[in-house]
Write a protein that holds these residues in place. Structure first.
Motif, PDB file in Angstrom:
ATOM      1  N   SER A  55      36.894  32.711  42.212  1.00  0.00           N
ATOM      2  CA  SER A  55      37.790  33.550  43.046  1.00  0.00           C
ATOM      3  C   SER A  55      38.069  32.743  44.109  1.00  0.00           C
ATOM      4  O   SER A  55      37.450  31.838  45.024  1.00  0.00           O
ATOM      5  CB  SER A  55      37.233  35.051  43.621  1.00  0.00           C
ATOM      6  N   HIS A  94      41.069  35.906  39.158  1.00  0.00           N
ATOM      7  CA  HIS A  94      41.361  36.604  40.309  1.00  0.00           C
ATOM      8  C   HIS A  94      42.239  35.893  41.062  1.00  0.00           C
ATOM      9  O   HIS A  94      42.110  34.773  41.597  1.00  0.00           O
ATOM     10  CB  HIS A  94      40.120  37.165  41.168  1.00  0.00           C
ATOM     11  N   ARG A 109      45.916  41.390  45.661  1.00  0.00           N
ATOM     12  CA  ARG A 109      44.887  40.719  44.957  1.00  0.00           C
ATOM     13  C   ARG A 109      44.809  41.413  43.413  1.00  0.00           C
ATOM     14  O   ARG A 109      44.633  42.611  43.343  1.00  0.00           O
ATOM     15  CB  ARG A 109      43.603  40.775  45.218  1.00  0.00           C
ATOM     16  N   SER A 110      44.817  40.506  42.246  1.00  0.00           N
ATOM     17  CA  SER A 110      44.740  41.102  40.959  1.00  0.00           C
ATOM     18  C   SER A 110      43.787  40.374  40.345  1.00  0.00           C
ATOM     19  O   SER A 110      43.594  39.137  40.382  1.00  0.00           O
ATOM     20  CB  SER A 110      46.508  41.067  40.637  1.00  0.00           C
ATOM     21  N   ASN A 111      42.970  41.257  39.525  1.00  0.00           N
ATOM     22  CA  ASN A 111      42.294  40.662  38.343  1.00  0.00           C
ATOM     23  C   ASN A 111      43.013  40.812  36.971  1.00  0.00           C
ATOM     24  O   ASN A 111      43.479  41.793  36.524  1.00  0.00           O
ATOM     25  CB  ASN A 111      41.025  41.557  38.255  1.00  0.00           C
ATOM     26  N   ARG A 125      44.751  45.933  40.036  1.00  0.00           N
ATOM     27  CA  ARG A 125      45.594  45.347  41.578  1.00  0.00           C
ATOM     28  C   ARG A 125      44.620  46.132  42.803  1.00  0.00           C
ATOM     29  O   ARG A 125      44.485  47.335  42.571  1.00  0.00           O
ATOM     30  CB  ARG A 125      46.913  45.464  41.511  1.00  0.00           C
ATOM     31  N   MET A 156      36.303  44.452  40.515  1.00  0.00           N
ATOM     32  CA  MET A 156      36.329  43.817  41.619  1.00  0.00           C
ATOM     33  C   MET A 156      34.865  43.638  42.329  1.00  0.00           C
ATOM     34  O   MET A 156      34.024  45.072  42.197  1.00  0.00           O
ATOM     35  CB  MET A 156      37.367  43.782  42.732  1.00  0.00           C
ATOM     36  N   GLU A 157      34.278  42.616  43.156  1.00  0.00           N
ATOM     37  CA  GLU A 157      33.006  42.740  43.420  1.00  0.00           C
ATOM     38  C   GLU A 157      32.677  44.057  44.280  1.00  0.00           C
ATOM     39  O   GLU A 157      31.391  44.569  44.081  1.00  0.00           O
ATOM     40  CB  GLU A 157      32.499  41.316  44.195  1.00  0.00           C
ATOM     41  N   ALA A 176      35.318  39.997  39.115  1.00  0.00           N
ATOM     42  CA  ALA A 176      35.975  38.912  39.802  1.00  0.00           C
ATOM     43  C   ALA A 176      36.288  39.196  41.355  1.00  0.00           C
ATOM     44  O   ALA A 176      36.659  40.358  41.383  1.00  0.00           O
ATOM     45  CB  ALA A 176      36.972  38.152  39.200  1.00  0.00           C
ATOM     46  N   GLY A 177      36.375  38.504  42.148  1.00  0.00           N
ATOM     47  CA  GLY A 177      37.186  38.746  43.465  1.00  0.00           C
ATOM     48  C   GLY A 177      36.152  38.314  44.716  1.00  0.00           C
ATOM     49  O   GLY A 177      34.829  38.744  44.489  1.00  0.00           O
ATOM     50  N   SER A 205      30.059  37.426  36.094  1.00  0.00           N
ATOM     51  CA  SER A 205      31.028  37.382  37.262  1.00  0.00           C
ATOM     52  C   SER A 205      31.234  35.811  37.535  1.00  0.00           C
ATOM     53  O   SER A 205      30.818  35.082  37.088  1.00  0.00           O
ATOM     54  CB  SER A 205      29.908  37.651  38.526  1.00  0.00           C
ATOM     55  N   SER A 206      32.023  35.643  38.651  1.00  0.00           N
ATOM     56  CA  SER A 206      32.339  34.393  39.151  1.00  0.00           C
ATOM     57  C   SER A 206      31.403  33.624  40.034  1.00  0.00           C
ATOM     58  O   SER A 206      31.460  32.440  40.211  1.00  0.00           O
ATOM     59  CB  SER A 206      33.450  34.361  40.058  1.00  0.00           C
TER      60      SER A 206
END
Length: 457
Positions: A55, A94, A109-111, A125, A156-157, A176-177, A205-206
């Motif tokens: 991210s 992300h 911010r968008s996944n 979003r 998102m996290e 992600a994020g 996850s990232s």
């Protein structure tokens, strides 16, 4: 006969492949288009089914400092769609998008999830500042289904803390994020591991891949890291959800001004002792038994802490939280929790257990250590709302506790809880803590002095 054996072998391999999928994440500090495309192609060569990209790190940047990448949002999406199609895998990214509304620029911010054909199959979003002022509205947590038979929740996290994600009743999630916020005893990598453990689900996850009660099974600094996951999230092996301090990006720092803290009596703990610490409606019962306590100039002390109230989280949220924990601190445990470089304690815990009467039914074990070794035994069990965490034979323990979310308090303002902790009680608590600390140290000196006198006689 040989034909039958070969047929059964091929059938077994096919069955195993149907029960598992290969997940991957790209570990890099860049988080931009130049690093995304090579990671996607590398993952394709590793036969990855689904890849979560790193991210963008926006916590230390002003909202528009990444304008070069954000102005080319459509180009980034097209490039990533082409890369996922060429590599033949699902990609979770992300991305940041700049929108114009009310005569100013704002970031969304968008996944995004791309399938093997490069199509966008899911979008999640949020405005960067969590305030929806633009015409581009936020969307809800969603899910998507893949061609390898797995339905994923798209997160998102911060959703792990802010929402009851378990209501989706899924066994696989991608996340992600960037998560820039930390609350007491928690960081993003710590809580992701504990969340997956508690709900016994797969979380890609990232920053890592977590497989339920099996724990963290993949982590890396660069390139693509992969792991094969059971689609049902069912694993026979179980391990404690512990995190090593060296893997955290930031040293945990936390204001503990609203916590009730008692110093751990290391002298009494050699024989095993109990202590109860209460805050608000939460009472935490501790049992601690230590083995050999060595002597060091930089001796680390431990505090027994309880918290029941409202915490500030992720810049614009107030969340209800309940915590029971034992944590190490350099010197006297006062109002700031900062381990600094203290990652090698002089205490061996033969047994430690924590039990609390939590409001909600879901709590998360938080274990931070300075050692690579696993504990001799780890258990967590729930009886109604009484939750017990038990650990045995552990060295270099820095944090051991339970974090519970009380969603009923999320709407309350983030202010000092004067009803449960008055100014008089706060001063009295600090004085008690100080004298307890001094008395414990004096007892140790008296023991050594007595031994010396006896030897001289």
């Amino acid at each position: 006969m040989r034909f039958s054996f070969g047929y059964l072998l091929l059938f077994g391999v096919a069955l195993a492949s149907e029960e598992t999928y290969r997940a991957g994440f790209g570990a890099t500090t860049l988080g931009d288009l130049e690093s995304y495309v090579p990671l996607i192609h590398e993952a394709g060569k590793l036969n990855v089914d689904i890849l979560v990209l790193p991210s963008p790190q926006v916590s230390s940047l002003s909202p528009l400092e990444r304008s070069c990448e954000i102005d080319n949002y459509d180009e980034v999406v097209k490039t990533m769609a082409a890369a996922s199609k060429q590599a033949r895998l699902y990609v979770v990214a992300h991305l940041l998008e700049k929108t114009r509304c009310q005569n100013k620029d704002e970031l969304v911010r968008s996944n995004l999830v791309f399938d093997r054909e490069g199509n966008i199959v899911a979008v999640y979003r949020k405005p960067l500042n969590n305030i929806d002022n633009c015409t581009t509205s936020a969307t809800n947590i969603g899910s998507f289904t893949t061609d390898f038979g797995v339905q994923f929740g798209l997160l998102m996290e911060e959703d792990l803390v802010l929402h009851k994600v378990q209501d989706l009743e899924l066994k696989n999630y991608v996340m992600a994020g960037a998560w820039s916020s930390e609350i007491a005893f928690l960081s993003a990598s710590q809580f992701a591991l504990s969340w997956a453990f508690t709900h016994d689900v797969n979380l890609v996850s990232s920053s890592g891949i977590f497989s339920g009660r099996r724990g963290s099974i993949a982590s890396s600094e660069t390139g693509v890291t992969v792991a094969d996951l059971n689609k049902l999230g069912e694993y026979q092996q179980a391990s404690a959800p512990l995190v090593n301090l060296s893997t955290l990006k930031d040293t945990p720092i936390e204001d503990l001004s609203q916590y009730i803290i008692r110093p751990l009596d290391l002298t009494a703990s050699v024989h095993g002792y109990k202590e109860t610490v209460c805050h608000g409606g939460l009472c935490c019962e501790f049992y601690v038994k230590t083995g050999f306590v060595g002597s060091k100039d930089d001796e680390v002390t431990y505090g027994l802490a309880a918290f029941d109230g409202v915490r500030h989280f992720d810049r614009t949220h107030n969340i209800g939280a309940q915590t029971c924990a034992v944590f190490a601190c350099a010197g006297l445990c006062k109002r700031t929790y900062n381990l600094g470089s203290q990652n090698d304690t002089n205490v061996v815990f033969e047994e430690i257990s924590i039990s609390g009467n939590f409001t909600e039914s879901i709590q998360y074990p938080i274990i931070l250590t300075g050692s690579q070794s696993e504990p001799g035994k780890f258990d967590m069990y729930v009886q109604t709302k009484q939750v017990t965490l038990q650990n045995m034979d552990f060295e270099n323990l820095l944090t051991f506790g339970l974090f519970g979310r009380d969603f009923s308090k999320d709407t309350e303002d983030f202010v000092l809880d004067t009803d449960s902790v008055s100014i008089y009680e706060t001063i009295n608590e600090e004085m008690t803590e100080f004298f307890d600390y001094v008395w414990i140290r004096l007892r140790v000196l008296l023991i050594f002095a007595s031994i010396y006198v006896l030897e001289m006689m």
